[in-house]
Design a protein around this motif. Sequence first.
Motif, PDB file in Angstrom:
ATOM      1  N   MET A  14     -14.551  48.238  47.839  1.00 56.46           N
ATOM      2  CA  MET A  14     -14.308  48.147  49.273  1.00 56.46           C
ATOM      3  C   MET A  14     -13.040  47.361  49.585  1.00 56.46           C
ATOM      4  N   ASN A  15     -12.286  47.868  50.550  1.00 60.79           N
ATOM      5  CA  ASN A  15     -11.180  47.139  51.136  1.00 60.79           C
ATOM      6  C   ASN A  15     -11.712  46.502  52.414  1.00 60.79           C
ATOM      7  N   GLY A  16     -12.252  45.286  52.276  1.00 59.19           N
ATOM      8  CA  GLY A  16     -12.960  44.655  53.378  1.00 59.19           C
ATOM      9  C   GLY A  16     -12.140  44.472  54.630  1.00 59.19           C
ATOM     10  N   VAL A  21     -11.832  47.888  56.392  1.00 59.87           N
ATOM     11  CA  VAL A  21     -13.129  48.312  56.925  1.00 59.87           C
ATOM     12  C   VAL A  21     -13.437  47.548  58.207  1.00 59.87           C
ATOM     13  N   PHE A  22     -13.202  46.247  58.193  1.00 63.10           N
ATOM     14  CA  PHE A  22     -13.439  45.411  59.376  1.00 63.10           C
ATOM     15  C   PHE A  22     -12.604  45.900  60.561  1.00 63.10           C
ATOM     16  N   ARG A  23     -11.347  46.205  60.295  1.00 62.97           N
ATOM     17  CA  ARG A  23     -10.443  46.634  61.369  1.00 62.97           C
ATOM     18  C   ARG A  23     -10.922  47.926  62.020  1.00 62.97           C
ATOM     19  N   GLY A  34     -16.917  56.748  54.043  1.00 61.15           N
ATOM     20  CA  GLY A  34     -16.625  58.141  54.401  1.00 61.15           C
ATOM     21  C   GLY A  34     -15.312  58.340  55.139  1.00 61.15           C
ATOM     22  N   PHE A  35     -15.029  57.675  56.248  1.00 60.53           N
ATOM     23  CA  PHE A  35     -15.960  56.907  57.044  1.00 60.53           C
ATOM     24  C   PHE A  35     -16.940  57.821  57.775  1.00 60.53           C
TER      25      PHE A  35
END
Length: 326
Positions: A216-218, A221-223, A316-317
């Motif tokens: 995961m590229n945290g 993903v958060f953004r 996936g997203f």
Amino acid sequence: MVAVLRSVIRGVGAHLPKRIVSNEDLSKIVDTSDAWIQERSGIVNRHIADETEKTSDLGAAAAKQALVRAGIDPIDIDLIVCATATPDRTFPATAVRIQSMLGVTKGAAFDVQAVCSGFVYGLTIADNFLKTGQSKRALVIGAETFSRILDWSDRSTCVLFGDGAGAVVLEAQPQHGTRNDRGILATRLRSDGRYEDLLYVDGGAGSTKTVGHLRMNGREVFRHAIQKISGVIEETLVETGYAADEIDLFIPHQANKRILDGIAKKLGVAPEKIVMTLHKHGNTSAASIPLALNEAFEAHRVKEGSLILMEAMGGGFTWGAVLARW
């Protein structure tokens, strides 16, 4: 008003493995600390399945509790949808195994793979079966053993996830066709495969012939999470004419406290309306929403007539939202 069929939630259940792993426990096997984990995620504990517990075991236990609370016999279920990214086997579907464990012999059972959005996807699919009359009563289950796909040397991911299962029983019931009906009122599903490499598992039967580990590229993903989830929630509310402040309970996917706080602030949802369980369970992927719903039910926070908003975003997203009246 002409009557319509709505998918009414008759019962909810949950099941967690007995073994609890704290942040302090993890600090002994990976370079991390309780303070570091809590600051970045809000997580304190997570449940981890033992070697004998399969995803189907967790899912079946949650389903049994939901059925008892609904007062519905398993033989009256004609649809089982299991949302999971950690199936017992490549095939058959974990839903089919749960079907057998419950003694259900009619209808259909299948899995849905939308990672953390799986339960929202599962609810939407079951709702479409019920409101068109193809099925009468459905079990929608979110069940995960994410501990099996974690790289326990990667402190950026292994501290975030846990195992568990939750389930709801849906029943098609005639309603008036207004926004005041009981049952599922609106659903929205989205996906965008361009972001696949931001959250994925680096294995698979059709590629590496291995199970692989979660990557995961945290930061990215958060953004994306706050923007995409807020958008789909707003679409769902517009469809029904409700405003965010009319929601009684906001039951989000339990990924990260900062994400949940950001979404609630952007939408104007009061903090006391948010159901938050990630400090107890960590991120249980497809199981997180039904686990949180079950906790709200047991705490008497959800009552007949309560307006509930559920949302999630996963690898996936994929992302989506469901608005329902209890």
